[in-house]
Design a protein around this motif. Structure first.
Motif, PDB file in Angstrom:
ATOM      1  N   THR A 265     -26.874  -5.841  42.791  1.00  0.00           N
ATOM      2  CA  THR A 265     -27.252  -7.175  42.312  1.00  0.00           C
ATOM      3  C   THR A 265     -26.052  -7.908  41.715  1.00  0.00           C
ATOM      4  N   THR A 266     -25.165  -7.166  41.063  1.00  0.00           N
ATOM      5  CA  THR A 266     -23.968  -7.793  40.491  1.00  0.00           C
ATOM      6  C   THR A 266     -23.063  -8.338  41.590  1.00  0.00           C
ATOM      7  N   VAL A 267     -22.851  -7.534  42.631  1.00  0.00           N
ATOM      8  CA  VAL A 267     -21.990  -7.958  43.738  1.00  0.00           C
ATOM      9  C   VAL A 267     -22.586  -9.165  44.450  1.00  0.00           C
ATOM     10  N   ILE A 268     -23.899  -9.122  44.731  1.00  0.00           N
ATOM     11  CA  ILE A 268     -24.555 -10.246  45.414  1.00  0.00           C
ATOM     12  C   ILE A 268     -24.414 -11.517  44.580  1.00  0.00           C
ATOM     13  N   GLY A 269     -24.670 -11.415  43.286  1.00  0.00           N
ATOM     14  CA  GLY A 269     -24.570 -12.588  42.426  1.00  0.00           C
ATOM     15  C   GLY A 269     -23.179 -13.178  42.392  1.00  0.00           C
ATOM     16  N   CYS A 270     -22.164 -12.322  42.319  1.00  0.00           N
ATOM     17  CA  CYS A 270     -20.780 -12.802  42.265  1.00  0.00           C
ATOM     18  C   CYS A 270     -20.351 -13.435  43.587  1.00  0.00           C
ATOM     19  N   VAL A 271     -20.741 -12.813  44.714  1.00  0.00           N
ATOM     20  CA  VAL A 271     -20.353 -13.333  46.028  1.00  0.00           C
ATOM     21  C   VAL A 271     -21.010 -14.687  46.284  1.00  0.00           C
ATOM     22  N   VAL A 272     -22.310 -14.802  45.997  1.00  0.00           N
ATOM     23  CA  VAL A 272     -23.008 -16.072  46.211  1.00  0.00           C
ATOM     24  C   VAL A 272     -22.427 -17.155  45.304  1.00  0.00           C
ATOM     25  N   ALA A 273     -22.125 -16.801  44.052  1.00  0.00           N
ATOM     26  CA  ALA A 273     -21.534 -17.771  43.133  1.00  0.00           C
ATOM     27  C   ALA A 273     -20.192 -18.270  43.647  1.00  0.00           C
ATOM     28  N   ALA A 274     -19.384 -17.364  44.182  1.00  0.00           N
ATOM     29  CA  ALA A 274     -18.069 -17.752  44.703  1.00  0.00           C
ATOM     30  C   ALA A 274     -18.210 -18.674  45.910  1.00  0.00           C
ATOM     31  N   LEU A 275     -19.135 -18.347  46.824  1.00  0.00           N
ATOM     32  CA  LEU A 275     -19.329 -19.184  48.008  1.00  0.00           C
ATOM     33  C   LEU A 275     -19.839 -20.577  47.641  1.00  0.00           C
ATOM     34  N   ALA A 276     -20.701 -20.645  46.633  1.00  0.00           N
ATOM     35  CA  ALA A 276     -21.224 -21.944  46.201  1.00  0.00           C
ATOM     36  C   ALA A 276     -20.159 -22.757  45.476  1.00  0.00           C
ATOM     37  N   ALA A 277     -19.228 -22.072  44.808  1.00  0.00           N
ATOM     38  CA  ALA A 277     -18.219 -22.766  44.008  1.00  0.00           C
ATOM     39  C   ALA A 277     -17.149 -23.435  44.860  1.00  0.00           C
ATOM     40  N   ILE A 278     -16.884 -22.890  46.049  1.00  0.00           N
ATOM     41  CA  ILE A 278     -15.775 -23.408  46.871  1.00  0.00           C
ATOM     42  C   ILE A 278     -15.938 -24.885  47.228  1.00  0.00           C
TER      43      ILE A 278
ATOM     44  N   VAL B   7     -17.822 -27.110  45.760  1.00  0.00           N
ATOM     45  CA  VAL B   7     -17.877 -27.892  44.528  1.00  0.00           C
ATOM     46  C   VAL B   7     -16.473 -28.115  43.981  1.00  0.00           C
ATOM     47  N   ALA B   8     -15.659 -27.070  43.995  1.00  0.00           N
ATOM     48  CA  ALA B   8     -14.282 -27.188  43.511  1.00  0.00           C
ATOM     49  C   ALA B   8     -13.497 -28.186  44.352  1.00  0.00           C
ATOM     50  N   ALA B   9     -13.688 -28.138  45.680  1.00  0.00           N
ATOM     51  CA  ALA B   9     -12.985 -29.066  46.560  1.00  0.00           C
ATOM     52  C   ALA B   9     -13.432 -30.502  46.304  1.00  0.00           C
ATOM     53  N   TRP B  10     -14.730 -30.712  46.090  1.00  0.00           N
ATOM     54  CA  TRP B  10     -15.263 -32.049  45.857  1.00  0.00           C
ATOM     55  C   TRP B  10     -14.787 -32.635  44.529  1.00  0.00           C
ATOM     56  N   LEU B  11     -14.762 -31.780  43.478  1.00  0.00           N
ATOM     57  CA  LEU B  11     -14.401 -32.263  42.148  1.00  0.00           C
ATOM     58  C   LEU B  11     -12.903 -32.208  41.874  1.00  0.00           C
ATOM     59  N   GLY B  12     -12.149 -31.539  42.752  1.00  0.00           N
ATOM     60  CA  GLY B  12     -10.721 -31.414  42.536  1.00  0.00           C
ATOM     61  C   GLY B  12     -10.377 -30.515  41.368  1.00  0.00           C
ATOM     62  N   MET B  13     -11.207 -29.490  41.137  1.00  0.00           N
ATOM     63  CA  MET B  13     -10.964 -28.531  40.052  1.00  0.00           C
ATOM     64  C   MET B  13     -10.603 -27.178  40.648  1.00  0.00           C
ATOM     65  N   PRO B  14      -9.959 -26.297  39.859  1.00  0.00           N
ATOM     66  CA  PRO B  14      -9.606 -24.971  40.358  1.00  0.00           C
ATOM     67  C   PRO B  14     -10.845 -24.183  40.787  1.00  0.00           C
ATOM     68  N   THR B  15     -10.747 -23.543  41.952  1.00  0.00           N
ATOM     69  CA  THR B  15     -11.901 -22.792  42.471  1.00  0.00           C
ATOM     70  C   THR B  15     -12.339 -21.695  41.511  1.00  0.00           C
ATOM     71  N   LEU B  16     -11.379 -20.946  40.953  1.00  0.00           N
ATOM     72  CA  LEU B  16     -11.737 -19.867  40.032  1.00  0.00           C
ATOM     73  C   LEU B  16     -12.449 -20.401  38.791  1.00  0.00           C
ATOM     74  N   GLY B  17     -12.060 -21.584  38.356  1.00  0.00           N
ATOM     75  CA  GLY B  17     -12.730 -22.180  37.203  1.00  0.00           C
ATOM     76  C   GLY B  17     -14.184 -22.493  37.495  1.00  0.00           C
ATOM     77  N   ILE B  18     -14.459 -23.016  38.690  1.00  0.00           N
ATOM     78  CA  ILE B  18     -15.842 -23.308  39.066  1.00  0.00           C
ATOM     79  C   ILE B  18     -16.622 -22.015  39.313  1.00  0.00           C
ATOM     80  N   VAL B  19     -15.951 -20.998  39.852  1.00  0.00           N
ATOM     81  CA  VAL B  19     -16.618 -19.699  40.016  1.00  0.00           C
ATOM     82  C   VAL B  19     -17.115 -19.204  38.663  1.00  0.00           C
ATOM     83  N   SER B  20     -16.297 -19.362  37.633  1.00  0.00           N
ATOM     84  CA  SER B  20     -16.706 -18.910  36.301  1.00  0.00           C
ATOM     85  C   SER B  20     -17.886 -19.721  35.778  1.00  0.00           C
ATOM     86  N   ALA B  21     -18.034 -20.968  36.250  1.00  0.00           N
ATOM     87  CA  ALA B  21     -19.176 -21.785  35.844  1.00  0.00           C
ATOM     88  C   ALA B  21     -20.464 -21.308  36.503  1.00  0.00           C
TER      89      ALA B  21
END
Length: 350
Positions: free
Chosen positions: A270-283, A285-299
């Motif tokens: 469950t931890t791996v699934i949650g982290c992977v889905v969060a990372a895929l969703a963040a990419i 959003v980060a591109a649209w907002l012009g923010m660092p991808t890792l920063g949005i992943v942490s959000a």
């Protein structure tokens, strides 16, 4: 809820809280993240696995849910509410990621690890552990595996996040819900009283986790509309989260080491699934907002928001967006979990 505890309940509660306090002290010495939460969770867990019967009496538990709910609601500010209009894509993607995460985790938990439908729903929630615990307490569900899976996810994130925090020089504390300029005593008392009344009303409507939800909503509205400012005092926040950490640990009381070993795979999955889905969703959003991808992943990440907000800010994400996303995750899960539970009940009855 009985207001007058029995002597055995008092003794068990005192023993549990002493172990929790020792764990918090050791965690602080070892520089654990959010030591007031992770220390008690670990110490009470380990004590429970030795065979000790540990618990927290209902009155103390209710007080902790109220305090923690008020603290969570205090994160809402005019800045975080305005973020809802400035960054709508982030919240749309966050909602989608949570739905996908819960659906995938439920599928894996049921098909691979053999959990029943309702237990799989509670174990699949990517975060909001305090809500899941209080929700489970009001339902007739065997929480052993659910709690182990959720607690292992929390403990896993508690191990991974500090490693990242060390790399970026971040000191992770409970500062997100506490404040050096805390709520005045009268304001805190008023919010607690109103929260208790709101929780009582929600309980009368058979709302699960009524005290927690009542406190979160009351505090969130008061802070979001600027009626009050400030969070919990460090002392009050410490006591509330110490009890909450102890409650996490008590779920392992009477649980065998074999049960923990068997649930480790589910917790990791469950931890791996949650982290992977969060990372895929963040990419996107980060591109649209012009923010660092890792920063949005942490959000979007399914970890403790105190840790993730600090980490995301160091990675260059907007602190207002970070706080709004993690608060939004809690609020969205507050709605999603009961919806998935209702769906699970219908499927089981079919």
């Amino acid at each position: 809820m009985r207001l007058r505890p029995t002597l055995p309940e008092l003794g068990t509660t005192c023993l549990t809280l002493v172990i929790a306090a020792i764990g918090a002290g050791i965690a602080r010495l070892l520089h654990f993240p959010a030591p007031e939460l992770t220390g008690p969770a670990l110490s009470v867990t380990l004590a429970g696995l030795t065979g000790l019967r540990l618990d927290v009496m209902p009155l103390v538990r209710a007080g902790a849910f109220l305090v923690v709910g008020v603290g969570l609601g205090s994160i809402v500010t005019t800045e975080t509410t305005s973020a809802l209009t400035r960054w709508p894509l982030a919240f749309v993607m966050l909602t989608v990621s949570l739905i996908v995460t819960m659906a995938l985790c439920q599928l894996v938990l049921r098909r691979v690890f053999g959990l029943d439908r309702r237990a799989a729903v509670l174990a699949s929630a990517p975060g909001h552990l305090s809500y899941v615990i209080s929700l489970a307490a009001s339902l007739d569900i065997d929480m052993t595996r659910v709690t182990i899976v959720q607690s292992l996810r929390l403990l896993t994130m508690s191990i991974l996040v500090p490693l990242l925090a060390v790399l970026f020089g971040i000191d992770v504390t409970l500062a997100a819900v506490s404040s050096n300029a805390p709520l005045p005593a009268f304001a805190l008392l008023a919010i607690l009283v109103i929260s208790g009344a709101a929780g009582w009303g929600l309980a009368r409507l058979h709302m699960p986790a009524a005290l927690m939800i009542g406190a979160m909503v009351t505090s969130g509205l008061a802070h979001g509309f600027g009626v009050v400012e400030g969070g919990l005092s460090p002392t009050v926040a410490t006591l509330g989260f110490l009890v909450l950490g102890a409650l996490i640990g008590t779920r392992f009381s009477g649980v065998s080491r074999g049960d923990v070993t068997r649930a480790m795979g589910a917790g990791l999955a469950t931890t791996v699934i949650g982290c992977v889905v969060a990372a895929l969703a963040a990419i996107p959003v980060a591109a649209w907002l012009g923010m660092p991808t890792l920063g949005i992943v942490s959000a979007f990440a399914p970890g403790g928001f105190e840790m993730m907000i600090a980490l995301g800010a160091a990675l260059g994400a907007n602190p207002g967006l970070l706080a709004a996303c993690h608060l939004g995750r809690l609020l969205i899960l507050t709605v999603l979990v009961p919806l998935f539970l209702a769906r699970a009940r219908k499927a089981a009855a079919a």
